[in-house]
Design a protein around this motif. Structure first.
Motif, PDB file in Angstrom:
ATOM      1  N   LEU A 283       0.835  -1.200   0.000  1.00  0.00           N
ATOM      2  CA  LEU A 283       0.000   0.000   0.000  1.00  0.00           C
ATOM      3  C   LEU A 283       0.873   1.254   0.000  1.00  0.00           C
ATOM      4  CD1 LEU A 283      -2.767  -1.099   2.543  1.00  0.00           C
ATOM      5  CD2 LEU A 283      -2.956  -0.917   0.052  1.00  0.00           C
ATOM      6  N   ARG A 284       1.980   1.204   0.791  1.00  0.00           N
ATOM      7  CA  ARG A 284       2.891   2.343   0.805  1.00  0.00           C
ATOM      8  C   ARG A 284       3.539   2.532  -0.555  1.00  0.00           C
ATOM      9  NH1 ARG A 284       6.210   0.405   4.905  1.00  0.00           N
ATOM     10  NH2 ARG A 284       7.965   1.346   3.864  1.00  0.00           N
ATOM     11  N   ILE A 285       3.926   1.394  -1.181  1.00  0.00           N
ATOM     12  CA  ILE A 285       4.564   1.468  -2.497  1.00  0.00           C
ATOM     13  C   ILE A 285       3.601   2.058  -3.513  1.00  0.00           C
ATOM     14  CG2 ILE A 285       5.474   0.070  -4.392  1.00  0.00           C
ATOM     15  CD1 ILE A 285       6.613  -1.832  -2.266  1.00  0.00           C
ATOM     16  N   GLU A 286       2.341   1.579  -3.492  1.00  0.00           N
ATOM     17  CA  GLU A 286       1.355   2.093  -4.448  1.00  0.00           C
ATOM     18  C   GLU A 286       1.108   3.579  -4.223  1.00  0.00           C
ATOM     19  OE1 GLU A 286      -1.981  -0.394  -3.862  1.00  0.00           O
ATOM     20  OE2 GLU A 286      -1.229  -2.026  -5.141  1.00  0.00           O
ATOM     21  N   LYS A 287       1.004   3.973  -2.953  1.00  0.00           N
ATOM     22  CA  LYS A 287       0.794   5.388  -2.649  1.00  0.00           C
ATOM     23  C   LYS A 287       1.985   6.221  -3.105  1.00  0.00           C
ATOM     24  CE  LYS A 287      -0.162   8.559   1.186  1.00  0.00           C
ATOM     25  NZ  LYS A 287      -0.368   8.663   2.661  1.00  0.00           N
ATOM     26  N   GLN A 288       3.193   5.697  -2.828  1.00  0.00           N
ATOM     27  CA  GLN A 288       4.386   6.439  -3.221  1.00  0.00           C
ATOM     28  C   GLN A 288       4.514   6.488  -4.738  1.00  0.00           C
ATOM     29  OE1 GLN A 288       6.122   7.845  -0.631  1.00  0.00           O
ATOM     30  NE2 GLN A 288       6.930   9.060  -2.303  1.00  0.00           N
ATOM     31  N   LEU A 289       4.064   5.420  -5.406  1.00  0.00           N
ATOM     32  CA  LEU A 289       4.100   5.406  -6.869  1.00  0.00           C
ATOM     33  C   LEU A 289       3.230   6.525  -7.430  1.00  0.00           C
ATOM     34  CD1 LEU A 289       4.929   4.093  -9.511  1.00  0.00           C
ATOM     35  CD2 LEU A 289       3.060   2.473  -9.233  1.00  0.00           C
ATOM     36  N   SER A 290       2.060   6.727  -6.833  1.00  0.00           N
ATOM     37  CA  SER A 290       1.183   7.827  -7.269  1.00  0.00           C
ATOM     38  C   SER A 290       1.861   9.169  -7.033  1.00  0.00           C
ATOM     39  CB  SER A 290      -0.144   7.761  -6.505  1.00  0.00           C
ATOM     40  OG  SER A 290      -0.808   6.543  -6.743  1.00  0.00           O
ATOM     41  N   THR A 291       2.541   9.292  -5.871  1.00  0.00           N
ATOM     42  CA  THR A 291       3.233  10.549  -5.557  1.00  0.00           C
ATOM     43  C   THR A 291       4.347  10.823  -6.562  1.00  0.00           C
ATOM     44  OG1 THR A 291       2.757  10.236  -3.210  1.00  0.00           O
ATOM     45  CG2 THR A 291       4.521  11.778  -3.772  1.00  0.00           C
ATOM     46  N   ILE A 292       5.117   9.773  -6.896  1.00  0.00           N
ATOM     47  CA  ILE A 292       6.222   9.943  -7.846  1.00  0.00           C
ATOM     48  C   ILE A 292       5.681  10.337  -9.212  1.00  0.00           C
ATOM     49  CG2 ILE A 292       8.030   8.696  -9.089  1.00  0.00           C
ATOM     50  CD1 ILE A 292       8.548   7.106  -6.544  1.00  0.00           C
ATOM     51  N   CYS A 293       4.607   9.650  -9.650  1.00  0.00           N
ATOM     52  CA  CYS A 293       4.025   9.988 -10.955  1.00  0.00           C
ATOM     53  C   CYS A 293       3.543  11.427 -10.978  1.00  0.00           C
ATOM     54  CB  CYS A 293       2.868   9.036 -11.263  1.00  0.00           C
ATOM     55  SG  CYS A 293       3.369   7.331 -11.567  1.00  0.00           S
ATOM     56  N   ALA A 294       2.851  11.834  -9.898  1.00  0.00           N
ATOM     57  CA  ALA A 294       2.350  13.213  -9.838  1.00  0.00           C
ATOM     58  C   ALA A 294       3.496  14.209  -9.839  1.00  0.00           C
ATOM     59  CB  ALA A 294       1.497  13.389  -8.581  1.00  0.00           C
ATOM     60  N   ARG A 295       4.595  13.856  -9.178  1.00  0.00           N
ATOM     61  CA  ARG A 295       5.732  14.775  -9.111  1.00  0.00           C
ATOM     62  C   ARG A 295       6.330  14.988 -10.505  1.00  0.00           C
ATOM     63  NH1 ARG A 295       8.816  12.158  -5.744  1.00  0.00           N
ATOM     64  NH2 ARG A 295       8.112  13.219  -3.863  1.00  0.00           N
ATOM     65  N   PHE A 296       6.458  13.896 -11.259  1.00  0.00           N
ATOM     66  CA  PHE A 296       7.029  14.034 -12.597  1.00  0.00           C
ATOM     67  C   PHE A 296       6.092  14.791 -13.536  1.00  0.00           C
ATOM     68  CE2 PHE A 296       9.840  10.422 -11.405  1.00  0.00           C
ATOM     69  CZ  PHE A 296      11.047  11.031 -11.721  1.00  0.00           C
ATOM     70  N   VAL A 297       4.780  14.663 -13.299  1.00  0.00           N
ATOM     71  CA  VAL A 297       3.831  15.396 -14.136  1.00  0.00           C
ATOM     72  C   VAL A 297       3.906  16.894 -13.870  1.00  0.00           C
ATOM     73  CG1 VAL A 297       1.375  15.795 -14.577  1.00  0.00           C
ATOM     74  CG2 VAL A 297       2.250  13.458 -14.432  1.00  0.00           C
ATOM     75  N   SER A 298       4.042  17.248 -12.586  1.00  0.00           N
ATOM     76  CA  SER A 298       3.992  18.662 -12.223  1.00  0.00           C
ATOM     77  C   SER A 298       5.352  19.348 -12.232  1.00  0.00           C
ATOM     78  CB  SER A 298       3.370  18.808 -10.823  1.00  0.00           C
ATOM     79  OG  SER A 298       4.156  18.110  -9.861  1.00  0.00           O
ATOM     80  N   SER A 299       6.435  18.572 -12.159  1.00  0.00           N
ATOM     81  CA  SER A 299       7.757  19.174 -12.032  1.00  0.00           C
ATOM     82  C   SER A 299       8.312  19.588 -13.399  1.00  0.00           C
ATOM     83  CB  SER A 299       8.724  18.198 -11.361  1.00  0.00           C
ATOM     84  OG  SER A 299      10.035  18.735 -11.299  1.00  0.00           O
ATOM     85  N   THR A 300       8.976  20.712 -13.403  1.00  0.00           N
ATOM     86  CA  THR A 300       9.685  21.164 -14.605  1.00  0.00           C
ATOM     87  C   THR A 300      11.177  20.879 -14.511  1.00  0.00           C
ATOM     88  OG1 THR A 300       9.912  23.376 -13.634  1.00  0.00           O
ATOM     89  CG2 THR A 300       7.985  22.975 -15.053  1.00  0.00           C
ATOM     90  N   ASP A 301      11.611  20.446 -13.326  1.00  0.00           N
ATOM     91  CA  ASP A 301      13.018  20.121 -13.096  1.00  0.00           C
ATOM     92  C   ASP A 301      13.140  18.602 -12.972  1.00  0.00           C
ATOM     93  OD1 ASP A 301      15.630  19.790 -12.304  1.00  0.00           O
ATOM     94  OD2 ASP A 301      15.593  21.394 -10.798  1.00  0.00           O
TER      95      ASP A 301
END
Length: 704
Positions: A283-301
């Motif tokens: 569950l932590r991995i899945e949650k963190q996976l969503s966080t990582i995906c969102a970070r790459f979508v929103s990040s310009t760096d």
């Protein structure tokens, strides 16, 4: 009528009192005998009186009733026949033993005819001479006692069977927590044998973090505040592993209520706890996976997002640090890319080279994670691999493939992850998905860089093409003018005497015309309009032949190194033009090393693959010869590097350069079907890398 007393005989008078006494004695005897017989028959035990020949002389009523025989069928018959139903005395017969040694004997006997168990006591009867004349057998019915003993033994056997074969561990400890007894299952749970546990307390095999709460619950039971308790806790197995158990503990007390012992039912719940932990981690991995995906979508760096993702992976795996390494161009070596964590790999991908060996590389290529628990796995990778990893404090490793373009192009390595021995395939798959997200970000970043590079290359090509056309036009026009100037200069020289004062001026005009012609040829070379005479040559031999000339041109303060390839490096070039190009590179290096240094010419071979690499190099795929020209000079800034191939661009002071040396090299390389790149930084020296297509034919001799 009787005679008077005086007239009776004297003897008769004296006999009357004796007869009376006798009659009284006999009466007493009869009374005593009757009393004895009543007593004998009233005794509930079975009593037999035997003579020396085993014959029954007397038996009481209890014996007759138990054997269901009248007295007349008992008396006179051998006891072994009447009681045992045998034709001879049994081997254990106490009558025989008493006759032999004159002692009392006892035996517990099962008598089927009497339907019960009896305790038989045999006492010898002695005659007047002290000899044994017979025996008295007293048989007490102990059937109920024997049945109770059998029931107790059966109960104890059942308890032992249940205790020893129970599916749960059962353990008994005294009031001080010292082990007293335990079953096989408990030994299996904690790995200790019976003789090892007797010297230990409950807390000796309890996990350090669970000892305090265990002691608190035992104290509560000892003080009477609790009669029993249930606790999930951890034991330390003999092999050092952690075992989770569900312990239900009850108290055994004496009649005064004091604690005598503790009885515990121990259930191994390690698999259950591991499954719960695995679910939580998933569950932590899945949650963190969503966080990582969102970070790459929103990040310009992208670089910052990758560093944050590496941190997230470290936290998930409870690892020391993470390294992200990309495979080299030949897919057989690792190149450092990035890292995160305290004590991270500070020397690039050092120590991770063993991952390029089978079978780990094959697993990474298939997109599988590689989970390694100890350093024994690197033995196949070479004797130095384990030592390198130990020097980097690598005790365990989790490697996740970076898949780009359908294949593994790199790896994320997590050092010393805590849960590496517990991850299942699904958890590894989810972690690999996170690595895929990072790989996708890298691929997008690389694609963007390639697009930017291609755009820059296109702009540079357009600029160089425009400059080439302009230079070509100027060179052709200028060459026409030079033809006239040089032609008239030659006519004037032919018509002028050697002592003519104008001859020196005309000769100077002629020399200037020749230098201008050289510039014209350089411009034509840059614009790729210069006629070539290409032949297949071995570049190793070309450089070796130039070594002496280069040493003289560069001077004593600069060392010239020529490093040929191990095999012939065949290329199709205009040798004379290329010797001039190499000389231009050497002169450029000399000017960049005013205080001396080293100028290195190195030949090697490579293959440009189809795809991104071919696009980046602006070359068709295939085998190439690589010529590297390196100096240890002052280097150049990125702004200067962008313009060094432009005609007439120079950083030298006025009068020291025309700005056509490197453009001539550029034109020669491109006209030969190759590509040239420059790498430099202020204070870091400069490297020119030239790629030329490998020629298939053998080079002709020097004289050809």
């Amino acid at each position: 009528m009787g005679l008077p007393e005086a007239s009776r005989p004297k003897d008769e008078v004296h006999e009357l009192p004796a007869l009376t006494a006798l009659r009284e004695h006999l009466t007493k005897v009869r009374v005593a005998r009757a009393e004895w017989e009543r007593t004998f028959d009233a005794i509930p035990d079975l009593i037999f009186i035997l003579d020396r020949h085993h014959r029954i002389r007397r038996a009481n009523r209890a014996a007759a009733q138990r054997l269901q025989l009248p007295f007349k069928e008992l008396v006179g018959r051998p006891c072994y026949e009447v009681v045992h139903g045998l034709s001879r005395p049994p081997a254990w017969c106490p009558h025989v033993l008493a006759l032999q040694d004159g002692s009392e004997h006892r035996a517990e006997v099962r008598e089927d005819k009497a339907n019960g168990w009896f305790l038989v006591t045999t006492t010898p009867l002695l005659g007047k001479d002290g000899r044994v004349e017979g025996t008295v057998h007293v048989a007490r019915d102990i059937t109920k006692r024997k049945e109770a003993e059998d029931a107790l033994r059966a109960s104890e056997a059942l308890f032992r069977a249940v205790f020893e074969n129970a599916a749960v561990g059962i353990a008994i400890a005294d009031s001080q927590g010292r082990w007293i007894r335990f079953n096989r299952r408990f030994e299996e749970i904690i790995g200790h044998r019976e003789e090892e546990l007797f010297s230990k307390k409950i807390t000796d095999v309890t996990h350090p973090e669970d000892r305090l709460k265990t002691l608190e619950r035992i104290r509560a039971v000892r003080e009477g505040r609790e009669h029993s308790y249930r606790l999930e806790k951890r034991y330390i197995h003999k092999d050092g592993s952690v075992v989770w158990v569900d312990a239900s503990v009850g108290a055994i007390r004496d009649p005064q209520g004091h604690l005598e012992s503790l009885v515990g039912a121990i259930v191994d719940i390690t698999e259950k706890k591991n499954a719960e932990d695995a679910l939580k981690r998933m569950l932590r991995i899945e949650k963190q996976l969503s966080t990582i995906c969102a970070r790459f979508v929103s990040s310009t760096d992208t670089a910052a997002a990758i560093r944050a993702a590496l941190k997230d992976l470290c936290l998930l795996a409870e690892a020391d640090c993470a390294a992200l390494a990309l495979f080299g161009e030949d897919a057989q070596r690792l190149e450092w890319a990035d890292g995160w964590g305290e004590g991270a790999w500070t020397h690039g991908a050092e120590g991770l080279e063993f991952l390029m060996a089978c079978p780990w590389k094959e697993r990474l290529d298939r997109g599988e994670a590689v989970c390694l628990k100890d350093l024994s796995f690197v033995a196949a990778a070479g004797p130095l691999a384990a030592e390198r990893l130990r020097s980097l404090d690598v005790r365990s490793l989790l490697a996740l493939p970076l898949r780009m373009g359908g294949r593994a192009n790199g790896v994320i390595a997590l050092r010393n992850p805590r849960y590496q021995g517990l991850w299942n395939r699904e958890e590894q798959r989810l972690l690999a998905v996170q690595a895929d997200v990072i790989a996708g970000a890298l691929e997008r970043e690389r694609t963007a860089q390639e697009k930017q590079l291609l755009a820059e290359q296109f702009r540079q090509a357009q600029k160089m093409e425009a400059l080439g056309r302009m230079a070509s036009g100027i060179a052709h026009d200028f060459n026409n003018f030079l033809t006239v100037i040089n032609g008239y200069a030659d006519l004037c020289l032919a018509q002028t005497e050697r002592n003519d004062p104008l001859r020196a001026a005309i000769e100077e005009i002629r020399r200037a015309g020749e230098r201008a012609a050289v510039l014209t040829r350089q411009l034509l070379t840059f614009s790729r309009r210069q006629p070539l005479d290409p032949k297949i040559v071995d570049l190793n031999e070309v450089l070796t032949g130039l070594h002496g000339l280069l040493s003289r041109v560069l001077g004593e303060g600069i060392q010239v190194l020529v490093l040929p390839a191990p095999s012939p490096a065949r290329v199709k070039i205009d040798r004379a033009l290329w010797e001039q190009a190499i000389l231009n590179l050497a002169i450029n290096a000399r000017d960049a090393m005013p205080s001396g240094g080293t100028f290195t010419l190195e030949v090697s071979e490579t293959t440009v693959s189809l795809g991104a690499e071919s696009i980046q190099q602006d070359l068709p795929p295939g085998p190439y010869v690589v010529l590297s020209a390196r100096d240890t000079g002052i280097g150049m800034s990125p702004e200067v590097c962008k313009r060094i191939f432009e005609p007439f661009f120079t950083t030298k002071e006025s009068g020291r350069g025309t700005g056509l040396g490197l453009p001539m090299v550029f034109g020669t390389v491109r006209q030969s079907g190759g590509q040239i790149r420059v790498q430099s930084a202020p204070g870091q020296g400069t490297t020119f890398t030239i790629l030329l297509p490998t020629a298939e034919e053998k080079p002709p001799g020097r004289g050809a």
